[in-house]
Write a protein that holds these residues in place. Structure first.
Motif, short mmCIF file in Angstrom:
data_model
loop_
_atom_site.label_atom_id
_atom_site.label_comp_id
_atom_site.label_asym_id
_atom_site.label_seq_id
_atom_site.Cartn_x
_atom_site.Cartn_y
_atom_site.Cartn_z
N GLY A 1 0.81 -1.21 0.00
CA GLY A 1 0.00 0.00 0.00
C GLY A 1 0.84 1.25 0.00
N MET A 2 1.92 1.25 0.75
CA MET A 2 2.80 2.42 0.80
C MET A 2 3.48 2.64 -0.55
SD MET A 2 4.56 2.08 4.56
CE MET A 2 5.32 3.70 4.43
N SER A 3 3.90 1.56 -1.21
CA SER A 3 4.54 1.69 -2.52
C SER A 3 3.61 2.36 -3.52
CB SER A 3 4.95 0.31 -3.05
OG SER A 3 5.93 -0.27 -2.24
N ILE B 1 -4.76 -10.15 10.90
CA ILE B 1 -5.49 -9.00 11.46
C ILE B 1 -4.98 -7.71 10.83
CG2 ILE B 1 -5.90 -7.65 13.56
CD1 ILE B 1 -5.74 -10.27 15.13
N ILE B 2 -3.67 -7.55 10.77
CA ILE B 2 -3.09 -6.34 10.18
C ILE B 2 -3.41 -6.26 8.69
CG2 ILE B 2 -0.94 -5.12 9.68
CD1 ILE B 2 -1.89 -5.06 12.63
N GLU C 1 -9.12 -2.82 4.80
CA GLU C 1 -10.39 -2.17 5.16
C GLU C 1 -10.23 -0.69 5.52
OE1 GLU C 1 -13.54 -3.40 5.10
OE2 GLU C 1 -12.69 -5.16 4.11
N HIS C 2 -9.15 -0.35 6.19
CA HIS C 2 -9.02 1.01 6.73
C HIS C 2 -7.79 1.76 6.23
CE1 HIS C 2 -12.29 0.00 9.46
NE2 HIS C 2 -11.63 -1.09 9.81
N GLY C 3 -6.90 1.07 5.50
CA GLY C 3 -5.70 1.72 4.98
C GLY C 3 -4.51 1.57 5.91
N TRP C 4 -3.32 1.74 5.34
CA TRP C 4 -2.10 1.52 6.13
C TRP C 4 -1.87 2.61 7.16
CZ3 TRP C 4 1.68 5.26 5.54
CH2 TRP C 4 1.63 6.06 4.40
N ARG C 5 -2.36 3.83 6.91
CA ARG C 5 -2.15 4.92 7.87
C ARG C 5 -2.90 4.66 9.18
NH1 ARG C 5 0.31 9.29 5.45
NH2 ARG C 5 0.29 9.30 3.16
N THR C 6 -4.17 4.31 9.09
CA THR C 6 -4.94 4.01 10.30
C THR C 6 -4.38 2.80 11.03
OG1 THR C 6 -6.95 4.91 9.29
CG2 THR C 6 -7.24 3.41 11.16
N THR C 7 -3.93 1.82 10.26
CA THR C 7 -3.39 0.60 10.87
C THR C 7 -2.11 0.90 11.64
OG1 THR C 7 -4.32 -0.67 9.04
CG2 THR C 7 -2.68 -1.77 10.41
N TYR C 8 -1.28 1.80 11.14
CA TYR C 8 -0.08 2.19 11.89
C TYR C 8 -0.45 2.80 13.25
CZ TYR C 8 3.95 1.50 8.77
OH TYR C 8 4.98 0.95 8.04
#
Length: 410
Positions: free
Chosen positions: A34-36, A152-153, A159-166
């Motif tokens: 996702g970051m790439s 889970i991650i 579902e919520h994007g890598w920013r929220t997950t961080y």
């Protein structure tokens, strides 16, 4: 019956393994896809974050063993876990790759001190017996935690994007790991002996026994003059270089035209294999000749990595991941135990931290090399073959160390 405080230390180490390793380290690769895309980065550019973090962590290992001796353990771990949680939260706000590299440098230092080196040092200081199985259990929990958190991650990112997950990862670190830090003590005090040492002494006799335990073994200067020391360095470089490919597993599986969910599944299989492997290796090292145990796990790990490039079926890929994970038991279970057995407890923390430093450098550089080779060839085949070679060389170095140690003691 009073419980020896060593078991509280062991519980704390288990939590650090499960959440510290399992969540903050073993899920790192899931964020890369996702970051790439969002930041328009190549695979090598995104993998470079692990290289910078790994190099910073490796440098910190040079003095981590000494820091543990001189700084209050509760304070040291509390600061490290607090900064780790805040770094993950900060990752959610980045808009370019440069600040991400900076955050990963700080994370590399904090994780090396609070997660990578803390567990073997604390267990080595608090236990004289059952070390094999205890290293196996804590090592297994790093993988159990990874296999638990990976799906889970992965789901949270989708579902919520890598920013929220961080942000979620950072909050978990603060809530779980900070209280754990308050339980930890560097070594037994006030006449208390490590678990498994003789306890039928007066206080004065116990203090003398503690001094004897601490004086047992070689100093860092003496250890560095032995060929065993350098055999361990070469071995851990090889095994860590091979193990660094685990951070590419989700991307590796996606390069075979499978989804991120399949990549997370294979990563979970790898971590389950690592969990079972570490637990099994810890038990076997207490009962079977080390060289036989190492040969078995070398064959399992090498065959797992090699077969990943052969199979194109989800079930078989999960099996390959499982075998690759079993081979990773060598780094976290066998090498710390063999180092302690070879050099004793006198300067164990410093000797271990220096040897682990070389492994961390190898891991950091190899993550980038694997990414660069993929960018050049659009395949991970060369990396998989190199892993087989690395496992072979690593095994030969450890076998030499075991045989040389036998000659030193006879």
């Amino acid at each position: 019956m009073k419980i020896h405080y060593a078991w509280v230390i062991f519980l704390g180490c288990c939590i650090i393994s499960f959440v510290g390793f399992g969540l903050t380290i073993n899920t790192a690769g899931l964020f890369w896809g996702g970051m790439s895309t969002d930041l328009n980065l190549t695979r090598a550019e995104i993998a470079l974050n692990a290289t910078f973090g790994g190099i910073a962590g490796a440098v910190s290992l040079l003095f981590a063993g000494t820091v543990f001796k001189k700084v209050n353990t509760k304070l040291l771990l509390s600061l490290s876990f607090g900064i780790t949680g805040l770094c993950f939260i900060a990752c959610s706000f980045i808009q370019s790759v440069t600040p991400f590299y900076g955050i990963k440098v700080v994370l590399g230092v904090m994780q090396s001190i609070s997660i990578v080196i803390s567990i073997p040092i604390l267990l080595g200081n608090w236990f004289e017996k059952k070390l094999g199985i205890l290293f196996g259990i804590t090592g297994a929990l790093t993988a159990v935690g990874g296999s638990f958190f990976n799906p889970i991650i992965s789901h949270l990112i989708l579902e919520h994007g890598w920013r929220t997950t961080y942000i979620i990862v950072g909050i978990i670190c603060l809530v779980v790991l900070l209280p754990t830090a308050l339980l930890m003590k560097f070594k037994p005090e006030n006449g208390l002996l490590p678990y498994g040492a003789e306890t039928n002494h007066t206080v004065a006799e116990s203090n003398q026994a503690v001094n004897n335990v601490e004086a047992n073994g070689l100093s860092i200067k003496e250890a560095s003059r032995t060929p065993i020391f350098y055999s361990f360095i070469i071995a851990i470089i090889c095994f860590q270089a091979a193990g660094s490919l685990a951070q590419h597993v989700p991307a590796l599986i996606q390069s075979l035209n499978f989804s991120l969910q399949v990549g997370a599944s294979v990563m979970s299989a790898l971590l389950i294999g690592a969990a079972i492997g570490k637990l099994l290796m810890g038990f076997m090292l207490d009962h079977v000749k080390p060289v036989i145990v190492l040969l078995i796990f070398t064959l399992l790990g090498a065959s797992g990595w090699y077969s990943t490039g052969v199979f194109n079926n989800v079930v078989f890929l999960n099996g390959s991941g499982f075998l690759s994970g079993m081979g990773q038991a060598i780094v976290l279970t066998a090498i710390p135990l063999l180092i302690r057995g070879s050099f004793g407890t006198k300067d164990y923390s410093q000797i271990l931290s220096i040897i682990l430093m070389f492994g961390a450098f190898a891991n950091a550089v190899s993550v980038y090399i694997h990414g660069s080779m993929f960018d050049q060839t659009h395949s991970y085949s060369a990396s998989l073959i190199l892993n087989v070679v690395a496992y072979t060389i690593g095994f030969l170095c450890l076998a030499f160390a075991i045989q040389f140690r036998k000659r030193m003691t006879t």
